[in-house]
Design an enzyme around this catalytic site. Sequence first.
Site, PDB file in Angstrom:
ATOM      1  N   ARG A 196      35.329  43.704  39.039  1.00  0.00           N
ATOM      2  CA  ARG A 196      36.427  43.300  39.828  1.00  0.00           C
ATOM      3  C   ARG A 196      36.587  43.532  41.146  1.00  0.00           C
ATOM      4  O   ARG A 196      35.464  44.789  41.845  1.00  0.00           O
ATOM      5  CB  ARG A 196      37.902  43.651  39.455  1.00  0.00           C
ATOM      6  CG  ARG A 196      38.279  43.466  38.384  1.00  0.00           C
ATOM      7  CD  ARG A 196      38.561  41.685  37.823  1.00  0.00           C
ATOM      8  NE  ARG A 196      38.786  41.086  36.701  1.00  0.00           N
ATOM      9  CZ  ARG A 196      37.917  40.343  36.007  1.00  0.00           C
ATOM     10  NH1 ARG A 196      36.400  40.771  36.425  1.00  0.00           N
ATOM     11  NH2 ARG A 196      38.065  40.447  34.583  1.00  0.00           N
ATOM     12  N   ASP A 215      28.130  42.160  42.652  1.00  0.00           N
ATOM     13  CA  ASP A 215      28.437  40.275  42.345  1.00  0.00           C
ATOM     14  C   ASP A 215      29.743  40.595  42.007  1.00  0.00           C
ATOM     15  O   ASP A 215      30.095  39.113  41.916  1.00  0.00           O
ATOM     16  CB  ASP A 215      27.835  40.493  40.478  1.00  0.00           C
ATOM     17  CG  ASP A 215      28.940  40.675  39.427  1.00  0.00           C
ATOM     18  OD1 ASP A 215      29.781  41.587  39.378  1.00  0.00           O
ATOM     19  OD2 ASP A 215      27.759  40.120  38.648  1.00  0.00           O
ATOM     20  N   GLU A 274      36.774  37.169  47.623  1.00  0.00           N
ATOM     21  CA  GLU A 274      35.397  36.165  46.856  1.00  0.00           C
ATOM     22  C   GLU A 274      36.116  34.487  46.687  1.00  0.00           C
ATOM     23  O   GLU A 274      35.016  33.916  46.943  1.00  0.00           O
ATOM     24  CB  GLU A 274      34.947  37.133  45.768  1.00  0.00           C
ATOM     25  CG  GLU A 274      35.395  37.086  43.947  1.00  0.00           C
ATOM     26  CD  GLU A 274      34.483  37.395  43.660  1.00  0.00           C
ATOM     27  OE1 GLU A 274      35.012  37.103  41.594  1.00  0.00           O
ATOM     28  OE2 GLU A 274      33.556  38.199  43.504  1.00  0.00           O
ATOM     29  N   HIS A 283      28.516  36.139  41.042  1.00  0.00           N
ATOM     30  CA  HIS A 283      29.399  36.855  39.915  1.00  0.00           C
ATOM     31  C   HIS A 283      28.815  35.621  38.437  1.00  0.00           C
ATOM     32  O   HIS A 283      29.112  34.824  38.850  1.00  0.00           O
ATOM     33  CB  HIS A 283      30.779  36.680  40.364  1.00  0.00           C
ATOM     34  CG  HIS A 283      31.327  37.191  39.115  1.00  0.00           C
ATOM     35  ND1 HIS A 283      31.435  38.539  38.546  1.00  0.00           N
ATOM     36  CD2 HIS A 283      32.516  37.013  38.202  1.00  0.00           C
ATOM     37  CE1 HIS A 283      31.930  39.235  37.366  1.00  0.00           C
ATOM     38  NE2 HIS A 283      31.735  38.129  37.144  1.00  0.00           N
TER      39      HIS A 283
END
Length: 124
Positions: free
Chosen positions: A20, A44, A49, A81
């Site tokens: 996370r 990632d 984000e 991600h």
Amino acid sequence: INADAVLKMKDGVLLINTARGGLIDTKALILGLQSGKIGGVGLDVLENEADYFFQDWSAKAIEDPELTSLLGNNRVVLTAHQAFFTKEAVSKIVDTTLDNIKMWKNDGLEGLEHPNNCLPSRMV
């Protein structure tokens, strides 16, 4: 992982986060990289984000100073991600791609005419 946690790490630590984005305080991460406390990082996910990932930024400037600092650092690997790569999601991506090819081949749709064009909205 905040600034206090970074200070307790061994010098030159390699940090990986694929869980996370909010697990790592981005400001603390950048300070750790700048000081050498963090020798490298692989991500990632990233704090906040949602503002940038899964959107087309090819024709826009990234104005987030933390993100640009990470992207410009050769000790940072930042990838998209991949958690959304379920069987259903990949199937939808394949179906959309094939539909796009069919529209181009059979109907001659391309550029602005194509419903799935990737041109910035200001150019449309």
